[in-house]
Design a protein around this motif. Structure first.
Motif, PDB file in Angstrom:
ATOM      1  N   GLY A   1      35.769  41.558  36.113  1.00 49.69           N
ATOM      2  CA  GLY A   1      37.043  42.263  36.485  1.00 49.69           C
ATOM      3  C   GLY A   1      37.470  43.533  35.359  1.00 49.69           C
TER       4      GLY A   1
ATOM      5  N   ALA B   1      37.048  46.382  35.698  1.00 46.85           N
ATOM      6  CA  ALA B   1      37.513  47.861  36.408  1.00 46.85           C
ATOM      7  C   ALA B   1      38.928  48.029  36.570  1.00 46.85           C
ATOM      8  N   SER B   2      39.889  47.314  36.176  1.00 44.70           N
ATOM      9  CA  SER B   2      41.099  47.475  36.244  1.00 44.70           C
ATOM     10  C   SER B   2      42.029  46.391  35.599  1.00 44.70           C
TER      11      SER B   2
ATOM     12  N   ILE C   1      44.031  44.572  32.926  1.00 44.53           N
ATOM     13  CA  ILE C   1      44.020  43.868  31.510  1.00 44.53           C
ATOM     14  C   ILE C   1      42.288  44.002  31.259  1.00 44.53           C
ATOM     15  N   GLY C   2      41.383  43.797  32.114  1.00 43.24           N
ATOM     16  CA  GLY C   2      40.175  43.986  31.926  1.00 43.24           C
ATOM     17  C   GLY C   2      39.619  45.236  31.426  1.00 43.24           C
TER      18      GLY C   2
ATOM     19  N   ASN D   1      33.438  45.468  42.798  1.00 38.37           N
ATOM     20  CA  ASN D   1      33.558  46.819  43.217  1.00 38.37           C
ATOM     21  C   ASN D   1      32.891  47.864  42.589  1.00 38.37           C
TER      22      ASN D   1
ATOM     23  N   LEU E   1      29.331  41.834  40.251  1.00 39.38           N
ATOM     24  CA  LEU E   1      29.842  40.225  40.235  1.00 39.38           C
ATOM     25  C   LEU E   1      30.651  39.837  41.279  1.00 39.38           C
ATOM     26  N   ASP E   2      30.492  39.285  42.150  1.00 41.72           N
ATOM     27  CA  ASP E   2      31.442  38.797  42.959  1.00 41.72           C
ATOM     28  C   ASP E   2      31.689  37.137  42.606  1.00 41.72           C
TER      29      ASP E   2
ATOM     30  N   CYS F   1      33.573  34.795  43.825  1.00 32.61           N
ATOM     31  CA  CYS F   1      33.873  33.758  44.648  1.00 32.61           C
ATOM     32  C   CYS F   1      32.350  33.537  45.561  1.00 32.61           C
TER      33      CYS F   1
ATOM     34  N   VAL G   1      42.536  36.422  41.034  1.00 30.58           N
ATOM     35  CA  VAL G   1      43.432  36.711  42.035  1.00 30.58           C
ATOM     36  C   VAL G   1      44.497  35.897  42.227  1.00 30.58           C
TER      37      VAL G   1
ATOM     38  N   TYR H   1      47.546  28.959  42.561  1.00 33.48           N
ATOM     39  CA  TYR H   1      47.268  30.251  41.757  1.00 33.48           C
ATOM     40  C   TYR H   1      47.397  29.096  40.404  1.00 33.48           C
TER      41      TYR H   1
ATOM     42  N   PRO I   1      48.382  36.356  28.904  1.00 33.84           N
ATOM     43  CA  PRO I   1      48.488  37.602  28.422  1.00 33.84           C
ATOM     44  C   PRO I   1      49.770  38.366  28.504  1.00 33.84           C
ATOM     45  N   GLY I   2      50.620  37.540  28.764  1.00 27.18           N
ATOM     46  CA  GLY I   2      52.169  38.184  29.164  1.00 27.18           C
ATOM     47  C   GLY I   2      52.214  38.760  30.441  1.00 27.18           C
ATOM     48  N   ILE I   3      53.384  39.260  30.693  1.00 24.62           N
ATOM     49  CA  ILE I   3      53.508  39.790  32.270  1.00 24.62           C
ATOM     50  C   ILE I   3      53.324  41.129  32.035  1.00 24.62           C
TER      51      ILE I   3
ATOM     52  N   PRO J   1      47.302  45.498  39.595  1.00 21.61           N
ATOM     53  CA  PRO J   1      47.118  45.305  40.836  1.00 21.61           C
ATOM     54  C   PRO J   1      47.065  44.036  41.167  1.00 21.61           C
TER      55      PRO J   1
ATOM     56  N   MET K   1      49.500  41.919  41.247  1.00 25.20           N
ATOM     57  CA  MET K   1      50.556  41.354  41.836  1.00 25.20           C
ATOM     58  C   MET K   1      50.457  41.814  43.471  1.00 25.20           C
TER      59      MET K   1
END
Ligand SMILES: NC(=O)c1ccc[n+]([C@@H]2O[C@H](COP(=O)([O-])OP(=O)(O)OC[C@H]3O[C@@H](n4cnc5c(N)ncnc54)[C@H](OP(=O)(O)O)[C@@H]3O)[C@@H](O)[C@H]2O)c1
Length: 257
Positions: free
Chosen positions: A40, A42-43, A45-46, A66, A91-92, A94, A122, A202, A234-236, A240, A242
């Motif tokens: 992950g 690409a967006s 925290i990652g 993606n 890498l997907d 799921c 997610v 979750y 990692p904190g709040i 994306p 959310m």
């Protein structure tokens, strides 16, 4: 970190706190001998993790479903740091098939592997089954990473042994791990639609991230393997992630105004 330290940014025992930046925390670190996979990447925290690792000269593999977004992330990193070593692999999480194909592609690159950042996730999505018939949050957040880690473990062990450098596996969990179904993880009803709660599903997937890290850490220590496994909240942070929560989106957007 306590709530007071979290909101005030007061440094903890490490000398760093919630107000510290990734640049400050990693200052002086030379990671040129390290290879890292960031799922992950690409967006959110990652992407920030991939950026800072690349800035400290690690070779970073952005693992993303993606490819367009991942190539854009690579571009962003290279614009800030033209010497960055960044590659993108699909890498997907799921999909068991995709996880296996990712590992085959990574192994074919014949790179060492020092750091595995199990970050992708997610949150709060409506009930849906993965192509393997598993509830989507459990499949993505936990099972995909569990399989990925297992398939990469030999490579990580060999790297740690031959280089003498401690390997690191980090599972991005969440404080939400405390908010699960009554019995914690509903192992016998993981995929059931009836009684499904997007929040508790979750929470159980994030609890699984922690249990995975704890047990793997125990086993590696018992084996005498030079790899540390941790899970982290990692904190709040507004990312994306959310997107499935109108409530959280409205809070964060009104905060910005
Ligand atoms: N943000 C917070 O406040 C917070 C708090 C506690 C814990 N966390 C944890 O931190 C981690 C990162 O979250 P974030 O806030 O940075 O969210 P984010 O920006 O939405 O990042 C999540 C990443 O995971 C990827 N992803 C989702 N499903 C995937 C799949 N099946 N295969 C591969 N990649 C997939 C997403 O890719 P797509 O763009 O393709 O969906 C995205 O790049 C998550 O594990 C989350 O649970 C975040």
């Amino acid at each position: 970190m306590g709530f007071f330290s979290l909101v005030t940014g007061r440094p903890g025992a490490s000398g760093f706190g919630s107000a510290s930046t990734a640049e400050q925390v990693t200052e002086g670190i030379d990671a040129k001998n390290l290879t890292a996979i960031v799922t992950g990447g690409a967006s959110g925290i990652g992407l920030e993790t991939a950026k800072i690792l690349a800035l400290r000269r690690a070779h970073v593999i952005i693992a993303a479903r993606n490819i367009g977004a991942a190539n854009k992330a690579k571009q962003i990193i290279l614009e800030e740091n033209e010497k960055a070593r960044v590659d993108v692999l699909i890498l997907d999480l799921c999909s068991v098939k995709s996880v296996r194909a990712f590992v085959d592609s990574f192994i074919a690159l014949d790179l060492p592997l020092n750091l595995l950042i199990n970050n992708a996730g997610v949150m709060f999505c409506p009930h849906r089954l993965s192509e393997d018939g598993i509830e989507m949050q459990f499949a993505t957040n936990h099972l995909g990473h569990f399989l990925l880690t297992n398939l990469l473990l030999e490579k990580m062990k060999n790297t740690a042994k031959t280089t003498g450098i401690e390997g690191r596996i980090v599972n991005l969990s969440s404080i939400a791990h405390v908010h699960t179904y009554g019995n914690g993880i509903r192992f016998d009803r993981i995929n059931e639609r009836s009684g499904y709660s997007d929040k508790r599903a979750y929470g159980q997937s994030k609890l699984a991230n922690i249990l995975h890290a704890n047990e793997l850490s125990r086993r590696l220590q018992a084996e005498g393997v030079n790899i540390t496994v941790n899970s982290v909240h990692p904190g709040i942070i507004m990312t994306p992630l959310m997107r499935h929560s109108a409530f959280l989106m409205s809070i964060f957007h009104s905060e910005k105004l």
